[in-house]
Write an enzyme that holds these catalytic residues in place. Structure first.
Site, mmCIF file in Angstrom:
data_model
loop_
_atom_site.group_PDB
_atom_site.id
_atom_site.type_symbol
_atom_site.label_atom_id
_atom_site.label_comp_id
_atom_site.label_asym_id
_atom_site.label_seq_id
_atom_site.Cartn_x
_atom_site.Cartn_y
_atom_site.Cartn_z
ATOM 1 N N HIS A 186 -15.803 25.119 -19.764
ATOM 2 C CA HIS A 186 -14.852 24.401 -20.638
ATOM 3 C C HIS A 186 -14.039 25.382 -21.476
ATOM 4 C CE1 HIS A 186 -18.514 24.609 -23.283
ATOM 5 N NE2 HIS A 186 -17.643 24.831 -24.240
ATOM 6 N N HIS B 180 -12.688 28.793 -28.062
ATOM 7 C CA HIS B 180 -13.482 29.648 -27.166
ATOM 8 C C HIS B 180 -13.353 29.185 -25.724
ATOM 9 C CE1 HIS B 180 -16.550 26.512 -28.213
ATOM 10 N NE2 HIS B 180 -16.914 26.648 -26.960
ATOM 11 N N GLU C 293 -18.351 31.873 -24.758
ATOM 12 C CA GLU C 293 -19.636 31.161 -24.682
ATOM 13 C C GLU C 293 -20.129 31.268 -23.253
ATOM 14 O OE1 GLU C 293 -19.359 26.957 -25.493
ATOM 15 O OE2 GLU C 293 -21.504 26.661 -25.386
HETATM 16 C C1 LIG Z 1 -22.979 24.977 -28.552
HETATM 17 C C2 LIG Z 1 -22.383 23.624 -28.722
HETATM 18 C C3 LIG Z 1 -20.976 23.569 -28.148
HETATM 19 C C4 LIG Z 1 -21.064 23.749 -26.638
HETATM 20 O O1 LIG Z 1 -20.025 24.062 -25.997
HETATM 21 O O2 LIG Z 1 -22.159 23.509 -26.110
HETATM 22 C C5 LIG Z 1 -20.107 24.645 -28.780
HETATM 23 O O3 LIG Z 1 -19.336 25.334 -28.171
HETATM 24 S S1 LIG Z 1 -20.318 24.827 -30.488
HETATM 25 C C6 LIG Z 1 -19.003 25.984 -30.961
HETATM 26 C C7 LIG Z 1 -19.160 26.385 -32.403
HETATM 27 N N1 LIG Z 1 -20.133 27.462 -32.525
HETATM 28 C C8 LIG Z 1 -19.744 28.751 -32.476
HETATM 29 O O4 LIG Z 1 -18.564 29.070 -32.376
HETATM 30 C C9 LIG Z 1 -20.854 29.778 -32.591
HETATM 31 C C10 LIG Z 1 -20.322 31.183 -32.404
HETATM 32 N N2 LIG Z 1 -19.298 31.480 -33.392
HETATM 33 C C11 LIG Z 1 -19.587 32.239 -34.501
HETATM 34 O O5 LIG Z 1 -20.699 32.693 -34.720
HETATM 35 C C12 LIG Z 1 -18.427 32.457 -35.459
HETATM 36 O O6 LIG Z 1 -17.414 31.505 -35.189
HETATM 37 C C13 LIG Z 1 -17.824 33.887 -35.345
HETATM 38 C C14 LIG Z 1 -18.862 34.918 -35.739
HETATM 39 C C15 LIG Z 1 -17.285 34.166 -33.960
HETATM 40 C C16 LIG Z 1 -16.655 33.960 -36.317
HETATM 41 O O7 LIG Z 1 -17.103 33.476 -37.543
HETATM 42 P P1 LIG Z 1 -16.118 33.530 -38.813
HETATM 43 O O8 LIG Z 1 -14.750 33.058 -38.414
HETATM 44 O O9 LIG Z 1 -16.767 32.846 -39.954
HETATM 45 O O10 LIG Z 1 -16.141 35.086 -39.104
HETATM 46 P P2 LIG Z 1 -14.970 36.021 -39.479
HETATM 47 O O11 LIG Z 1 -13.902 35.266 -40.213
HETATM 48 O O12 LIG Z 1 -15.599 37.212 -40.121
HETATM 49 O O13 LIG Z 1 -14.397 36.440 -38.033
HETATM 50 C C17 LIG Z 1 -14.679 37.722 -37.522
HETATM 51 C C18 LIG Z 1 -13.450 38.123 -36.723
HETATM 52 O O14 LIG Z 1 -13.422 37.298 -35.543
HETATM 53 C C19 LIG Z 1 -12.206 36.562 -35.533
HETATM 54 N N3 LIG Z 1 -12.538 35.242 -34.991
HETATM 55 C C20 LIG Z 1 -13.258 34.270 -35.579
HETATM 56 N N4 LIG Z 1 -13.357 33.189 -34.757
HETATM 57 C C21 LIG Z 1 -12.654 33.502 -33.655
HETATM 58 C C22 LIG Z 1 -12.343 32.821 -32.437
HETATM 59 N N5 LIG Z 1 -12.795 31.569 -32.228
HETATM 60 N N6 LIG Z 1 -11.590 33.435 -31.504
HETATM 61 C C23 LIG Z 1 -11.135 34.696 -31.725
HETATM 62 N N7 LIG Z 1 -11.368 35.430 -32.855
HETATM 63 C C24 LIG Z 1 -12.126 34.819 -33.794
HETATM 64 C C25 LIG Z 1 -11.728 36.499 -36.952
HETATM 65 O O15 LIG Z 1 -10.336 36.296 -36.986
HETATM 66 C C26 LIG Z 1 -12.137 37.855 -37.453
HETATM 67 O O16 LIG Z 1 -11.223 38.804 -36.989
HETATM 68 P P3 LIG Z 1 -10.567 39.828 -38.040
HETATM 69 O O17 LIG Z 1 -9.559 40.600 -37.236
HETATM 70 O O18 LIG Z 1 -11.738 40.647 -38.552
HETATM 71 O O19 LIG Z 1 -9.959 38.972 -39.118
HETATM 72 CO CO LIG Z 2 -18.400 25.248 -26.244
#
Ligand SMILES: CC[C@H](C(=O)O)C(=O)SCCNC(=O)CCNC(=O)[C@H](O)C(C)(C)COP(=O)(O)OP(=O)(O)OC[C@H]1O[C@@H](n2cnc3c(N)ncnc32)[C@H](O)[C@@H]1OP(=O)(O)O
Ligand SMILES: [Co+2]
Length: 134
Positions: free
Chosen positions: A7, A79, A130
């Site tokens: 997805h 993602h 993912e």
């Molecule tokens: C599992 C159930 C369901 C499924 O399909 O089955 C799902 O998919 S649930 C989806 C929701 N869960 C998750 O996304 C878990 C993994 N994600 C994380 O742990 C966080 O989102 C993380 C660590 C990737 C980012 O967290 P956060 O935004 O709070 O941290 P920062 O602001 O410090 O970000 C660090 C850095 O990464 C860039 N960033 C954040 N999110 C994304 C993204 N989705 N795509 C690309 N880049 C991303 C953010 O801009 C920061 O970059 P920087 O240059 O340092 O500013």
């Molecule tokens: Co997902």
């Protein structure tokens, strides 16, 4: 190692409105919303002939997508999810390769009832990946 595209996820501020848009304006088949407190999101799946779109809305105070939506208030592509044959072996290979596996590193059960892992977007050209056990 990675297989089918399972997805593509879009984070949205209002999952009911986004669902209506996909169902009404885009004529898609949209599932009912499902709350996943262990993942901090409410999800909806849109079934397409060749893959799925996952709509995500933050759920709870500690939602991992909250800051993403702060930065992208209209929403945005969040993602991509690839399927893997053996998520444990994939995790071990990725760790050996220096990639960051998010969270504890242990797979959690995702929205399809299968183990999933997430890889840091900064390690994969700015794309949050993912992996889901096929
Ligand atoms: C599992 C159930 C369901 C499924 O399909 O089955 C799902 O998919 S649930 C989806 C929701 N869960 C998750 O996304 C878990 C993994 N994600 C994380 O742990 C966080 O989102 C993380 C660590 C990737 C980012 O967290 P956060 O935004 O709070 O941290 P920062 O602001 O410090 O970000 C660090 C850095 O990464 C860039 N960033 C954040 N999110 C994304 C993204 N989705 N795509 C690309 N880049 C991303 C953010 O801009 C920061 O970059 P920087 O240059 O340092 O500013
Ligand atoms: Co997902």
């Amino acid at each position: 190692m990675i297989g089918r595209l399972n997805h593509i996820a879009i984070a949205v501020p209002d999952i009911a409105a986004a669902s209506r848009l996909y169902q009404g304006t885009l004529g898609a088949e949209v599932s009912a919303p499902e709350k996943l407190p262990e993942h901090g999101v409410t999800v909806v799946f849109i079934t397409l002939p060749n893959t799925k779109i996952e709509l995500l809305e933050p759920l709870g105070e500690a939602s991992p997508i909250a800051r993403f939506l702060d930065k992208n208030p209209d929403g945005g592509i969040h993602h991509v999810c690839y399927e893997v044959e053996d998520i444990g072996a994939a995790r071990d290979w990725l760790v050996t390769s220096g990639a960051r596996v998010l969270g504890s590193g242990e797979p959690k059960i995702g929205a399809h009832g299968k183990p999933v892992l997430f890889l840091h977007p900064k390690d994969f050209n700015g794309a949050l990946i993912e992996l889901e056990q096929a």
